[in-house]
Scaffold this active site. Structure first.
Site, PDB file in Angstrom:
ATOM      1  NE  ARG A 155      52.410   2.734  62.229  1.00 36.29           N
ATOM      2  CZ  ARG A 155      51.918   3.638  63.071  1.00 36.29           C
ATOM      3  NH1 ARG A 155      51.917   4.917  62.751  1.00 36.29           N
ATOM      4  NH2 ARG A 155      51.430   3.255  64.223  1.00 36.29           N
ATOM      5  CD  GLU A 192      46.724   6.970  77.140  1.00 29.40           C
ATOM      6  OE1 GLU A 192      46.739   6.589  75.954  1.00 29.40           O
ATOM      7  OE2 GLU A 192      45.898   7.786  77.601  1.00 29.40           O
TER       8      GLU A 192
HETATM    9  C1  PRP Z   1      53.914   4.116  66.546  1.00 26.17           C
HETATM   10  C2  PRP Z   1      54.781   4.888  65.589  1.00 26.17           C
HETATM   11  C3  PRP Z   1      56.071   5.070  66.363  1.00 26.17           C
HETATM   12  C4  PRP Z   1      55.573   5.177  67.797  1.00 26.17           C
HETATM   13  C5  PRP Z   1      55.518   6.608  68.206  1.00 26.17           C
HETATM   14  O1  PRP Z   1      54.215   2.739  66.453  1.00 26.17           O
HETATM   15  O2  PRP Z   1      54.974   4.202  64.367  1.00 26.17           O
HETATM   16  O3  PRP Z   1      56.941   3.940  66.245  1.00 26.17           O
HETATM   17  O4  PRP Z   1      54.259   4.619  67.834  1.00 26.17           O
HETATM   18  O5  PRP Z   1      55.034   6.728  69.520  1.00 26.17           O
HETATM   19  P1  PRP Z   1      55.941   7.204  70.738  1.00 26.17           P
HETATM   20  O6  PRP Z   1      56.721   8.393  70.260  1.00 26.17           O
HETATM   21  O7  PRP Z   1      54.915   7.594  71.770  1.00 26.17           O
HETATM   22  O8  PRP Z   1      56.791   6.082  71.174  1.00 26.17           O
HETATM   23  P2  PRP Z   1      53.385   1.592  67.190  1.00 26.17           P
HETATM   24  O9  PRP Z   1      53.988   1.330  68.529  1.00 26.17           O
HETATM   25  O10 PRP Z   1      51.924   1.962  67.138  1.00 26.17           O
HETATM   26  O11 PRP Z   1      53.701   0.294  66.347  1.00 26.17           O
HETATM   27  P3  PRP Z   1      53.561  -0.099  64.793  1.00 26.17           P
HETATM   28  O12 PRP Z   1      54.665   0.614  64.064  1.00 26.17           O
HETATM   29  O13 PRP Z   1      53.786  -1.569  64.829  1.00 26.17           O
HETATM   30  O14 PRP Z   1      52.204   0.317  64.307  1.00 26.17           O
HETATM   31  N1  HPA Z   2      49.682   8.501  63.777  1.00 23.39           N
HETATM   32  C1  HPA Z   2      50.473   7.448  63.635  1.00 23.39           C
HETATM   33  N2  HPA Z   2      51.072   6.833  64.626  1.00 23.39           N
HETATM   34  C2  HPA Z   2      50.869   7.297  65.842  1.00 23.39           C
HETATM   35  C3  HPA Z   2      50.035   8.387  66.082  1.00 23.39           C
HETATM   36  C4  HPA Z   2      49.409   9.030  64.986  1.00 23.39           C
HETATM   37  O1  HPA Z   2      48.683  10.017  65.088  1.00 23.39           O
HETATM   38  N3  HPA Z   2      50.053   8.604  67.423  1.00 23.39           N
HETATM   39  C5  HPA Z   2      50.862   7.670  67.969  1.00 23.39           C
HETATM   40  N4  HPA Z   2      51.360   6.877  67.024  1.00 23.39           N
END
Ligand code: PRP
Ligand code: HPA
Length: 178
Positions: free
Chosen positions: A63, A100
């Site tokens: 993202r 986690e």
């Molecule tokens: C989510 C979000 C951040 C990260 C935050 O991404 O976009 O990159 O988690 O969490 P943290 O501070 O605990 O590390 P995710 O790993 O779900 O991957 P995505 O962007 O592919 O959805």
């Molecule tokens: N929103 C989007 N991304 C995330 C969240 C949330 O609340 N928690 C951990 N990753």
């Protein structure tokens, strides 16, 4: 900027019990959907970094990849992708961090930047801070100066932004959801 941040906060969508019961998911897609919100959002990052003498804007998979390249383009800078393991084709440096349940690994190309380059890391959201911390470590292993970590949303109760600051990384977020 206060009005802008309040406007951005008002346009984040909260999805109860997704992806798991008890989680309030903060969904940034409404910010991307309308030209007005996208422009106000990107302009906040541009104002923050226009005088920062940056060399690159790095983004975190996936993202962070939506926002970081727009910021890089507007600042006339290049973009560095920090990717989940197994996606980058050339020689990589990698960092693992705790989730986690289990671990995750992110990678950067070893020639993504030069020692001494000034880089900001951009993502959508900071939760535990594990992803941003891994990104900082990767860039520092390449000799970069990580000027700041930036995200749209902070979830302060999960402690990530505090942990990152305690580890010497300044953090900018547009808004937070305690
Ligand atoms: C989510 C979000 C951040 C990260 C935050 O991404 O976009 O990159 O988690 O969490 P943290 O501070 O605990 O590390 P995710 O790993 O779900 O991957 P995505 O962007 O592919 O959805
Ligand atoms: N929103 C989007 N991304 C995330 C969240 C949330 O609340 N928690 C951990 N990753």
């Amino acid at each position: 900027p206060h009005d802008a941040a309040a406007f951005i906060k008002s346009q984040v969508r909260t999805i109860p019990d997704w992806p798991l019961p008890g989680v309030q998911f903060r969904d940034i897609t409404p910010l991307l959907q309308r030209p007005k919100t996208l422009r106000v959002l990107i302009d906040l990052f541009i104002e923050r970094y226009v005088e920062a003498k940056l060399d690159y804007v790095a983004g975190l998979d996936a993202r962070g990849f939506i926002i970081a390249p727009i910021v890089a383009y507007e600042l006339n800078l290049g973009f560095i992708p920090i990717r989940k393991i197994g996606k980058l084709p050339y020689k990589t440096v990698s960092e693992s961090y705790a989730l986690e349940y289990g671990t995750a690994t992110v990678e950067i190309h070893e020639d993504a930047c030069e020692p001494g380059n000034r880089v900001v890391i951009v993502d959508d959201l900071i939760a535990t801070g594990g992803t941003m911390m891994a990104g900082k470590k990767l860039l520092e292993r390449l000799g970069a100066v990580v000027v700041e970590g930036a995200a749209i949303v902070d979830l302060p109760d999960l402690g990530g932004s505090k942990l990152l600051r305690e580890n010497g990384l300044p953090i900018y977020t547009v808004t937070d959801f305690p």
